[in-house]
Design an enzyme around this catalytic site. Structure first.
Site, PDB file in Angstrom:
ATOM      1  N   ASP A  53       0.871  -1.178   0.000  1.00  0.00           N
ATOM      2  CA  ASP A  53       0.000   0.000   0.000  1.00  0.00           C
ATOM      3  C   ASP A  53       0.907   1.227   0.000  1.00  0.00           C
ATOM      4  O   ASP A  53       1.732   1.403   0.887  1.00  0.00           O
ATOM      5  CB  ASP A  53      -0.877  -0.030   1.265  1.00  0.00           C
ATOM      6  CG  ASP A  53      -1.880   1.108   1.265  1.00  0.00           C
ATOM      7  OD1 ASP A  53      -1.804   1.960   0.345  1.00  0.00           O
ATOM      8  OD2 ASP A  53      -2.716   1.153   2.174  1.00  0.00           O
ATOM      9  N   ASP A 370      31.937  24.925 -51.979  1.00  0.00           N
ATOM     10  CA  ASP A 370      31.021  25.206 -50.870  1.00  0.00           C
ATOM     11  C   ASP A 370      30.099  26.376 -51.221  1.00  0.00           C
ATOM     12  O   ASP A 370      29.933  26.723 -52.402  1.00  0.00           O
ATOM     13  CB  ASP A 370      31.853  25.445 -49.589  1.00  0.00           C
ATOM     14  CG  ASP A 370      31.104  25.111 -48.319  1.00  0.00           C
ATOM     15  OD1 ASP A 370      30.343  25.969 -47.852  1.00  0.00           O
ATOM     16  OD2 ASP A 370      31.269  23.985 -47.790  1.00  0.00           O
ATOM     17  N   ASP A 371      29.552  26.993 -50.209  1.00  0.00           N
ATOM     18  CA  ASP A 371      28.601  28.098 -50.337  1.00  0.00           C
ATOM     19  C   ASP A 371      29.114  29.182 -51.301  1.00  0.00           C
ATOM     20  O   ASP A 371      30.312  29.472 -51.333  1.00  0.00           O
ATOM     21  CB  ASP A 371      28.436  28.691 -48.924  1.00  0.00           C
ATOM     22  CG  ASP A 371      27.266  29.628 -48.818  1.00  0.00           C
ATOM     23  OD1 ASP A 371      26.632  29.896 -49.842  1.00  0.00           O
ATOM     24  OD2 ASP A 371      27.007  30.081 -47.693  1.00  0.00           O
ATOM     25  N   LYS A 480      27.174  18.337 -50.076  1.00  0.00           N
ATOM     26  CA  LYS A 480      27.136  18.716 -48.656  1.00  0.00           C
ATOM     27  C   LYS A 480      25.827  19.450 -48.429  1.00  0.00           C
ATOM     28  O   LYS A 480      25.574  20.470 -49.053  1.00  0.00           O
ATOM     29  CB  LYS A 480      28.331  19.612 -48.344  1.00  0.00           C
ATOM     30  CG  LYS A 480      28.362  20.158 -46.927  1.00  0.00           C
ATOM     31  CD  LYS A 480      29.672  20.895 -46.707  1.00  0.00           C
ATOM     32  CE  LYS A 480      29.706  21.704 -45.453  1.00  0.00           C
ATOM     33  NZ  LYS A 480      30.871  22.607 -45.423  1.00  0.00           N
ATOM     34  N   TRP A 481      24.980  18.899 -47.569  1.00  0.00           N
ATOM     35  CA  TRP A 481      23.634  19.414 -47.328  1.00  0.00           C
ATOM     36  C   TRP A 481      23.646  20.138 -45.992  1.00  0.00           C
ATOM     37  O   TRP A 481      23.762  19.511 -44.954  1.00  0.00           O
ATOM     38  CB  TRP A 481      22.669  18.240 -47.296  1.00  0.00           C
ATOM     39  CG  TRP A 481      21.230  18.558 -47.115  1.00  0.00           C
ATOM     40  CD1 TRP A 481      20.659  19.340 -46.156  1.00  0.00           C
ATOM     41  CD2 TRP A 481      20.150  18.057 -47.913  1.00  0.00           C
ATOM     42  NE1 TRP A 481      19.309  19.375 -46.294  1.00  0.00           N
ATOM     43  CE2 TRP A 481      18.963  18.588 -47.363  1.00  0.00           C
ATOM     44  CE3 TRP A 481      20.067  17.217 -49.023  1.00  0.00           C
ATOM     45  CZ2 TRP A 481      17.712  18.297 -47.894  1.00  0.00           C
ATOM     46  CZ3 TRP A 481      18.826  16.919 -49.545  1.00  0.00           C
ATOM     47  CH2 TRP A 481      17.658  17.467 -48.987  1.00  0.00           C
ATOM     48  N   ASP A 482      23.506  21.439 -46.036  1.00  0.00           N
ATOM     49  CA  ASP A 482      23.700  22.263 -44.842  1.00  0.00           C
ATOM     50  C   ASP A 482      22.378  22.830 -44.332  1.00  0.00           C
ATOM     51  O   ASP A 482      21.394  22.913 -45.068  1.00  0.00           O
ATOM     52  CB  ASP A 482      24.642  23.428 -45.222  1.00  0.00           C
ATOM     53  CG  ASP A 482      25.479  23.912 -44.056  1.00  0.00           C
ATOM     54  OD1 ASP A 482      25.122  23.620 -42.904  1.00  0.00           O
ATOM     55  OD2 ASP A 482      26.485  24.598 -44.310  1.00  0.00           O
ATOM     56  N   ASN A 484      21.754  26.284 -41.633  1.00  0.00           N
ATOM     57  CA  ASN A 484      22.577  27.208 -40.860  1.00  0.00           C
ATOM     58  C   ASN A 484      21.834  28.089 -39.882  1.00  0.00           C
ATOM     59  O   ASN A 484      22.274  29.190 -39.582  1.00  0.00           O
ATOM     60  CB  ASN A 484      23.386  28.085 -41.820  1.00  0.00           C
ATOM     61  CG  ASN A 484      24.692  27.399 -42.161  1.00  0.00           C
ATOM     62  OD1 ASN A 484      25.386  26.905 -41.283  1.00  0.00           O
ATOM     63  ND2 ASN A 484      25.014  27.340 -43.447  1.00  0.00           N
ATOM     64  N   CYS A 530      25.320  18.499 -42.768  1.00  0.00           N
ATOM     65  CA  CYS A 530      26.003  19.588 -42.080  1.00  0.00           C
ATOM     66  C   CYS A 530      24.915  20.494 -41.505  1.00  0.00           C
ATOM     67  O   CYS A 530      23.863  20.660 -42.106  1.00  0.00           O
ATOM     68  CB  CYS A 530      26.853  20.354 -43.098  1.00  0.00           C
ATOM     69  SG  CYS A 530      27.673  21.794 -42.403  1.00  0.00           S
ATOM     70  N   ASP A 552      32.118  23.240 -37.249  1.00  0.00           N
ATOM     71  CA  ASP A 552      32.793  24.307 -37.979  1.00  0.00           C
ATOM     72  C   ASP A 552      34.116  24.643 -37.307  1.00  0.00           C
ATOM     73  O   ASP A 552      34.901  25.426 -37.854  1.00  0.00           O
ATOM     74  CB  ASP A 552      31.915  25.567 -38.017  1.00  0.00           C
ATOM     75  CG  ASP A 552      30.961  25.550 -39.195  1.00  0.00           C
ATOM     76  OD1 ASP A 552      31.014  24.582 -39.973  1.00  0.00           O
ATOM     77  OD2 ASP A 552      30.163  26.490 -39.342  1.00  0.00           O
TER      78      ASP A 552
HETATM   79  C1  GLA Z   1      28.155  26.321 -42.420  1.00  0.00           C
HETATM   80  C2  GLA Z   1      29.003  25.092 -42.619  1.00  0.00           C
HETATM   81  C3  GLA Z   1      30.330  25.488 -43.203  1.00  0.00           C
HETATM   82  C4  GLA Z   1      30.110  26.192 -44.504  1.00  0.00           C
HETATM   83  C5  GLA Z   1      29.208  27.393 -44.294  1.00  0.00           C
HETATM   84  C6  GLA Z   1      28.831  28.033 -45.610  1.00  0.00           C
HETATM   85  O1  GLA Z   1      28.651  27.142 -41.417  1.00  0.00           O
HETATM   86  O2  GLA Z   1      29.150  24.389 -41.428  1.00  0.00           O
HETATM   87  O3  GLA Z   1      31.132  24.349 -43.384  1.00  0.00           O
HETATM   88  O4  GLA Z   1      29.549  25.300 -45.433  1.00  0.00           O
HETATM   89  O5  GLA Z   1      28.014  27.028 -43.635  1.00  0.00           O
HETATM   90  O6  GLA Z   1      27.988  29.100 -45.457  1.00  0.00           O
END
Ligand code: GLA
Length: 730
Positions: A53, A370-371, A480-482, A484, A530, A552
């Protein structure tokens, strides 16, 4: 058969190679949890539960005058709501009549071979030689006809049990889920448990924290719409005495990439409870009559052999049961050079070709643009969403640029950030209503960008079409597919007011659909995830991405901690790690040795390196390839903890047949005239002799000696020196 059901005792025993999990249809048809631990027989462990209980803990009405049966003290497989259990709970549902209650009793069960799958959510699959069995057990509320099906897939040889829950509305009106966890895990005695989690921040992901479980609710969570830099959807409950080599560990890894929640508490009787699932904050989900709602899956494991064994179980499983891409095992991943830290936004086609030429000398096999290659993107204030090539920068066009890189004998990779939009973009100008923004308010900006309402079908279709168009326009080998920023302003213009609590989860489901539409339709492209580094590095993402950019932060010494923490769950083959020009006081060889604790690559402007530096890189690239199999597919051991005051940090990978090993030692602080340092190996064959080389001396010793006495590390050497010892069995 990995699952044994005893009809007369009504016990279910789920056996993996080294563990047993048991539950039972118990008093009043509530499903009792009985055991999770080292292998036992199928005997009924109900004797463990003593009923008394318990003051102030109520009794279900139909327990009649029996005051000793209280759900507040019973270990259960899933919880009820408003039935006298005041601990953290797995479900909160508002029924069609407005009431908040759920009294789930056993209704039915079924078995089938192979793992379960979920609607729109990723799950682990079985390899041909895996034995996998599933039991689905349904509990039902007799009044509302709301059902919860508990799904258990037992990966026998892998020591993994995958769990999830499915809600079915069997009633006549809509219900609203306010909270629905993927599982509930009860412990009869939780007094000796510690909780390990992987907290962090941007640039410092997956650090390690261990704390005792106490009498309050411990919450590990992300409310950021992504699994986050700040917490990872993984926790372990371990005994206080548990070390790397010894002791009980329970691991729980949630396969979900959005806002998640793990809650654990020690209750008033020192029993422990853990739940994990979608974060219930800003969440509600309407389930109409006849409809289902699936939770994300969790991967559970148990061992009494310490943290290293737990990590090995996850590493083995992640390498074989999450991702069918041929880049996981069959195709060797090329050494890449990413242009981000080399040029940021300041590049054109000629600059890329120049970098590629110089990089070839370093053993680089792929250039990743990259970007900055699309729309009118010259800084981070514009063009996200405009997925077409900026021909002012890539003057020769993408197809031609890739051809020129290919002609140099190199592969080509490209960057995307699909889920985002810049206000200064054609996409935003055309579809201002595609963003997440609460009516009458302005959306929060972050990195000066806004979030697309990825839960919306037309947004998904746009992303799939525009990105696939680029991927199909040139010989692209890698993506690389980000993402942010975190997700705020939960609102969808496509949903009515009463469904706005669904936006965050619908975003995740939408994202998974977009990833299917792009990644699954391009099996010959290698995809890396990413999120401003490792802000969405989670087990669900690894069902699409073969690797994930860890952080990063490319400072090598910070990476020692990051790799250590990540390795609790993630294998070396999934952790993106690059050599950069950060931390100039650290020699290139050491930087490379540290990046070899992940998927080795470079993040620098090759044209700015001296010839001598490029030659060092070439040597290190060759070493990476030489030890690729050992490094990617061996058993990984943490040898020295960088979170403690240590002079050396060290880790080791041992081949499955124990014939070979690689021990990496990095000196982080050494005193003048200091003591002799030793590093003790792990996982070797005790009675075999190994030949060891790596610091200029050659040594032959038994595994026993190397494990119990260790390797003497040279003295009077500069800080930040790395030794890579190779051990070969004789
Ligand atoms: C993020 C990623 C980086 C780079 C920048 C580009 O910060 O982690 O590796 O690709 O974006 O804007």
């Amino acid at each position: 058969m990995a699952i044994v059901y005893n009809e007369s005792k009504k016990t279910f025993s789920l056996h993996t190679a080294r563990t047993t999990y048991q539950f039972k249809i118990g008093n009043l048809n509530y499903v009792k949890h009985l055991y999770y631990g080292a292998t036992i027989h199928d005997e009924d462990l109900v004797y463990l539960i003593r009923q008394y209980d318990r003051g102030f803990s109520g009794n279900p009405y139909d327990s009649l005058q029996e005051r000793s049966f209280s759900l507040d003290a019973q270990p259960q497989e899933f919880t009820t709501q408003q039935q006298g259990d005041f601990r953290i709970n797995s479900i909160e549902v508002q029924n069609a009549d407005g009431s908040f209650s759920f009294n789930g009793r056993y209704l039915s069960h079924r078995f089938y071979p192979g793992p379960f799958t979920l609607n729109g959510l990723p799950t682990a699959f079985a390899q041909d030689d895996d034995t996998v069995d599933t039991v689905e057990l349904t509990i039902e509320d007799a009044v509302t006809k709301v059902q919860v099906t508990l799904l258990y897939s037992v990966f026998e040889e892998k020591d993994i049990i995958m769990r999830a829950a499915r809600v079915h509305n069997g009633g006549e009106g809509p219900i609203s889920l306010k909270r629905i966890m993927s599982f509930n895990m009860d412990y009869l005695n939780g007094r000796d448990l510690d909780l390990i989690s992987l907290p962090g921040r941007y640039g410092q992901e997956r650090q390690v924290e261990r704390q005792p479980l106490t009498h309050h609710v411990h919450k590990i969570r992300s409310g950021r719409g992504i699994s986050s830099h700040q917490q990872n959807p993984f926790i372990a409950l371990v005994e206080k005495t548990t070390t790397e080599d010894y002791g009980a560990c329970y691991g729980f890894a949630l396969m979900y990439s959005g806002s998640f929640l793990a809650e654990a508490e020690l209750d008033q009787y020192d029993q422990a409870r853990l739940v994990m699932g979608i974060n219930d904050r800003l969440f509600s989900y309407e389930v109409g009559p006849g409809e289902d709602f699936d939770t994300p899956a969790v991967l559970m494991t148990y061992t009494h052999k310490g943290l290293a064994r737990m990590s090995h179980t996850y590493h083995n499983f992640f390498r074989s049961n999450l991702n069918r891409s041929r880049f996981v095992k069959d195709i060797r991943r090329p050494i890449l050079l990413n242009t981000w830290e080399a040029a940021f936004f300041d590049f054109d086609d000629e600059k890329l070709i120049e970098i590629a030429r110089a990089a070839k000398d370093m053993g680089v096999e792929m250039i990743v643009m990259d970007d900055g290659w699309f729309g009118k993107r010259n800084d981070d204030n514009s063009s996200l969403g405009d997925w077409y090539v900026n021909e002012e920068k890539i003057k020769c066009g993408l197809t031609q640029l890739v051809r020129q890189i290919n002609d140099l004998g190199m592969k080509f990779g490209i960057w995307f950030e699909p889920e985002m939009v810049s206000e200064d973009s054609d996409l935003f100008r055309a579809h201002p209503d595609w963003i997440m923004e609460i009516p009458g308010r302005h959306a929060v900006r972050s990195r000066n960008q806004l979030v697309l309402d990825v839960g919306r079908k037309e947004v998904q279709d746009y992303l799939i079409k525009s990105i696939n168009r680029i991927l199909d326009s040139a010989n692209i080998y890698y993506v690389k597919w980000d993402i942010n920023r975190a997700i705020t302003d939960l609102w969808s213009n496509a949903l009515p007011a009463e469904k706005q609590g669904e936006v965050s989860h619908r975003y995740v489901l939408g994202l998974y659909r977009v990833m299917d539409g792009i990644i699954k339709t391009h099996p010959d492209i290698m995809f890396e995830g990413c999120a401003g580094g490792g802000g969405r590095f989670d087990p669900a993402m690894l069902t699409w991405f073969v690797q994930y950019w860890s952080s990063d932060n490319t400072k090598p010494l910070d990476n020692l901690k990051l790799h250590y923490g990540s390795s609790f769950l993630y294998p070396v083959s999934t952790m993106g790690a690059h050599v950069s020009v950060a931390s100039p006081m650290v020699p290139l060889e050491t930087k490379a040795a540290i990046a070899m604790c992940g998927t080795f690559g470079y993040e620098l402007d090759a044209t700015r390196l001296k010839k001598k530096e490029r030659t060092i890189c070439k040597k290190m690239s060759a070493l990476y390839h030489k030890y690729y199999d050992l490094n990617f597919f061996g058993d990984y051991y943490r040898l020295a903890n960088p979170f403690e005051q240590v002079n050396l940090v060290a880790w080791e990978t041992v081949s499955k047949d124990k014939s070979e090993a690689l021990v990496t030692v990095v000196t982080v602080q050494l005193t003048v005239n200091g003591p002799q340092e030793y590093i003790k190996c792990k996982g070797l064959e005790p009675n075999r002799y190994y030949r060891l080389e790596g610091d200029g001396n050659v040594l032959t010793a038994t595994g026993m000696a190397l494990m119990h006495a260790g390797i003497p590390i040279p003295r009077e050497i500069p800080e930040f020196t790395a030794f890579i010892y190779h051990l070969k069995a004789l």
